[in-house]
Design an enzyme around this catalytic site. Structure first.
Site, PDB file in Angstrom:
ATOM      1  N   HIS A   1      47.528  59.714   3.844  1.00  0.00           N
ATOM      2  CA  HIS A   1      46.585  58.980   4.675  1.00  0.00           C
ATOM      3  C   HIS A   1      47.218  58.373   5.916  1.00  0.00           C
ATOM      4  CE1 HIS A   1      43.651  59.754   1.640  1.00  0.00           C
ATOM      5  NE2 HIS A   1      44.382  59.146   0.729  1.00  0.00           N
TER       6      HIS A   1
ATOM      7  N   GLU B   1      30.753  60.964  -4.478  1.00  0.00           N
ATOM      8  CA  GLU B   1      30.479  62.091  -3.571  1.00  0.00           C
ATOM      9  C   GLU B   1      31.040  63.357  -4.195  1.00  0.00           C
ATOM     10  OE1 GLU B   1      32.355  61.255   0.183  1.00  0.00           O
ATOM     11  OE2 GLU B   1      30.758  59.891   0.817  1.00  0.00           O
TER      12      GLU B   1
ATOM     13  N   ARG C   1      37.287  49.861  15.678  1.00  0.00           N
ATOM     14  CA  ARG C   1      38.408  49.365  16.472  1.00  0.00           C
ATOM     15  C   ARG C   1      38.880  50.468  17.409  1.00  0.00           C
ATOM     16  NH1 ARG C   1      40.537  51.164  11.494  1.00  0.00           N
ATOM     17  NH2 ARG C   1      41.826  53.011  11.879  1.00  0.00           N
TER      18      ARG C   1
ATOM     19  N   LYS D   1      31.281  50.738   2.952  1.00  0.00           N
ATOM     20  CA  LYS D   1      31.019  52.180   3.067  1.00  0.00           C
ATOM     21  C   LYS D   1      29.604  52.508   2.603  1.00  0.00           C
ATOM     22  CE  LYS D   1      34.877  51.756   4.486  1.00  0.00           C
ATOM     23  NZ  LYS D   1      35.032  51.562   5.922  1.00  0.00           N
TER      24      LYS D   1
HETATM   25  C1  MV4 Z   1      36.752  62.700   1.066  1.00  0.00           C
HETATM   26  C2  MV4 Z   1      37.540  63.848   0.843  1.00  0.00           C
HETATM   27  C3  MV4 Z   1      36.948  64.911   0.191  1.00  0.00           C
HETATM   28  N1  MV4 Z   1      35.676  64.818  -0.225  1.00  0.00           N
HETATM   29  N2  MV4 Z   1      35.483  62.670   0.648  1.00  0.00           N
HETATM   30  C4  MV4 Z   1      40.269  59.999   2.851  1.00  0.00           C
HETATM   31  C5  MV4 Z   1      40.205  58.937   3.877  1.00  0.00           C
HETATM   32  C6  MV4 Z   1      38.839  58.430   3.858  1.00  0.00           C
HETATM   33  N3  MV4 Z   1      38.390  58.203   5.203  1.00  0.00           N
HETATM   34  C7  MV4 Z   1      38.020  59.482   3.144  1.00  0.00           C
HETATM   35  N4  MV4 Z   1      38.934  60.471   2.684  1.00  0.00           N
HETATM   36  C8  MV4 Z   1      38.528  61.617   2.090  1.00  0.00           C
HETATM   37  N5  MV4 Z   1      37.246  61.633   1.681  1.00  0.00           N
HETATM   38  C9  MV4 Z   1      34.968  63.713  -0.003  1.00  0.00           C
HETATM   39  N6  MV4 Z   1      33.713  63.644  -0.444  1.00  0.00           N
HETATM   40  C10 MV4 Z   1      38.851  63.860   1.273  1.00  0.00           C
HETATM   41  C11 MV4 Z   1      39.353  62.736   1.890  1.00  0.00           C
HETATM   42  C12 MV4 Z   1      40.733  62.825   2.265  1.00  0.00           C
HETATM   43  C13 MV4 Z   1      41.134  62.804   3.572  1.00  0.00           C
HETATM   44  C14 MV4 Z   1      40.232  62.668   4.618  1.00  0.00           C
HETATM   45  C15 MV4 Z   1      40.658  62.665   5.902  1.00  0.00           C
HETATM   46  C16 MV4 Z   1      42.005  62.775   6.185  1.00  0.00           C
HETATM   47  C17 MV4 Z   1      42.905  62.900   5.198  1.00  0.00           C
HETATM   48  C18 MV4 Z   1      42.503  62.913   3.870  1.00  0.00           C
HETATM   49  C19 MV4 Z   1      43.446  63.065   2.877  1.00  0.00           C
HETATM   50  C20 MV4 Z   1      43.046  63.077   1.583  1.00  0.00           C
HETATM   51  C21 MV4 Z   1      41.688  62.944   1.275  1.00  0.00           C
END
Ligand code: MV4
Length: 491
Positions: free
Chosen positions: A234, A199, A291, A115
């Site tokens: 998730h 972040e 993917r 990442k």
């Molecule tokens: C975040 C966020 C809030 N703020 N980053 C979860 C999956 C991963 N791809 C990154 N994720 C998140 N990153 C910041 N700076 C909230 C999430 C997140 C989330 C993102 C997409 C779909 C569902 C989620 C569920 C919980 C948290």
């Protein structure tokens, strides 16, 4: 490309082989002992047993899959999603064996698997990023300094994580030390890599992702967006394309940003760039999945494209058969993931035999599945039975069609997430497209589900009663007509 091996199982293996078959390409299935009679094995032209049911002894056996491919004269391997699909080492070994990996190059997988490397690359290409840092951090004081700069809450993420794994929220400065230490030690034990970064935590975001597709001639296009905020721990449950809240300008800005991310890692094939969208409709790059994704069908429905066909064509070295200007969005598509899980019992996997299994069909309805009536739901793999996908001219019509499709889906023997899907589609927040990634947490409970089912249950009870009474009447008439012994007995 004359023969493709699909290094996967279930619905996606079947879906890939169907396209290969239509393109006149031979198919080879691999399978575990639990999948001897699975539909993907029956569909394939040839099938090879890999080993016992657990994935580590079957679907993850990279060397065995490559040896098998060489023995059978396979010239392309499609990894599907999950299993070996984002394993750069596997992609490298496939190429070293002289076989085409139907996916991006190993260095693209590797860069986006980290990442931190992904953020660094994206930043150079002017892609919007959540306030924070793009370097690994271990120093607690430095972490607190970043927290003060971007404002709490902050999110500590593992560089080797992704998909929500290895994230820790820090609400207050005084918790920073403890959470940093935990995050690092978890990252070491889960990924063998303790690199973490910070972040600002976006509190009520939507998850919007962009499908991209690149060829080996330097062309990369975006195939529009998918809204994936309706997820539980998730795990996505309902996805749609396009995202209902994007203006044409924002769609274009996000699409172009996604193409820049793909360019930053020399991307070839189908990929997905994930963004967060905050309440001000600002968007931020999260990560890139290298993917084909589970939810790719909604993109296929609104673009009229077959993403697997495109993957195969660009893997063969062909140019993309269209340019960005040729693409447009046609209607609206929804996908409901039908899992063998019990929404009334904390989504516990519901294993058992599909004593009745009938999927809905009709115009605008597509079911990508890998199960038939009488099959057992194995405990070893993801319990997804199928993806129920609908396509209609508008979002409102798509929601209506999905409800009809759910009603027409007959499953007995295991509990499924179909009633949960119904709950989502009936919810005012979903109907008005006013929701965030917290939708399930915010609105869903077993009690709410039971409550939401009451009107339908009441109608069903009334119908059943009416049917019963009608039948009773007929029985009486039938009994009375030929002889009236019952009446005589009574009198
Ligand atoms: C975040 C966020 C809030 N703020 N980053 C979860 C999956 C991963 N791809 C990154 N994720 C998140 N990153 C910041 N700076 C909230 C999430 C997140 C989330 C993102 C997409 C779909 C569902 C989620 C569920 C919980 C948290």
């Amino acid at each position: 490309m004359k023969k493709i091996l699909v290094a996967n199982r279930g619905e996606i293996a079947l879906r890939i082989m169907r396209t290969a078959h239509r393109m006149g390409i031979q198919t080879v299935a691999v399978y575990s002992e639990a999948d001897r009679n699975a539909p993907h094995v029956r569909f394939a032209d040839e099938a090879v047993l890999l080993g016992p049911a657990p994935s580590a002894q079957s679907y993850l056996k990279a060397d065995k899959i490559i040896e098998t491919s060489l023995r059978l004269g396979v010239d392309g391997i499609h990894p599907g999603y999950g299993f070996l699909s984002e394993n750069a080492e596997f992609a490298r070994k496939v190429a070293a064996a002289g076989i085409t990996f139907i996916g991006p190059d190993p260095h693209s997988i590797e860069m986006m698997g980290s990442k931190l490397a992904a953020k660094e690359a994206a930043k150079k290409f002017n892609v919007p990023m959540v306030p924070g840092i793009e370097q690994a951090i271990t120093d607690i004081e430095m972490a607190k300094e970043i927290g003060r700069r971007v404002g709490y809450p902050i999110l500590i993420k593992a560089s080797a994580g992704g998909g929500g794994k290895g994230m820790r929220i820090v609400e207050r400065e005084e918790d920073t030390k403890e959470q940093m230490e935990r995050a690092i030690s978890e990252a070491v034990s889960a990924f063998g890599d303790g690199a973490v970064f910070i972040e600002k935590y976006v509190t009520g975001p939507r998850h919007v992702e962009i499908q991209v597709m690149g060829d080996r001639h330097g062309n990369i296009v975006y195939l529009f967006d998918r809204e994936c905020s309706i997820q539980r721990r998730h795990q996505k449950v309902v996805e749609e394309a396009p995202c209902a809240i994007l203006s044409p300008e924002m769609r274009r800005a996000m699409g172009e940003a996604a193409v820049r991310v793909a360019k930053a890692c020399d991307y070839v094939g189908a990929g997905t760039v994930e963004f967060l969208v905050d309440e001000n409709r600002d968007f931020y790059f999260l990560e890139m999945n290298t993917r084909l994704q589970v939810e790719h069908p909604v993109t296929e429905m609104i673009t009229g494209l077959d993403l697997v066909e495109l993957q195969i064509r660009v893997a063969r070295g062909e140019q993309l058969p269209f340019a960005q200007e040729d693409l447009k969005i046609d209607g609206h598509a929804l996908e409901l993931r039908v899992y063998a899980e019990d929404p009334l019992n904390n989504f516990l996997p519901s294993v058992g035999t599909l004593t009745k299994y009938q999927v809905p069909e009709g115009p605008g309805i597509r079911v990508d599945g890998g199960f038939t009536e009488g099959m057992d739901v194995p405990i070893y793999y993801d319990p997804m039975l199928a993806k129920l996908v609908v396509h209609a001219p508008t979002r409102t019509e798509a929601i209506q069609l999905m409800k009809e499709a759910i009603a027409g889906y007959m499953v007995e023997g295991v509990a499924t997430t179909l009633p949960f899907g119904q709950f989502v589609l009936d919810h005012p927040a979903f109907i008005s497209a006013d929701f965030t990634t917290h939708f399930v947490q915010q609105y869903f409970s077993a009690e709410q589900l039971i409550e939401s089912q009451k009107p339908a249950a009441s109608i069903a009870a009334h119908l059943a009663l009416r049917l019963y009474l009608e039948q009773q009447e007929q029985l009486q008439v039938a009994n009375v007509a030929p002889s009236n012994w019952r009446q005589r007995a009574k009198s």
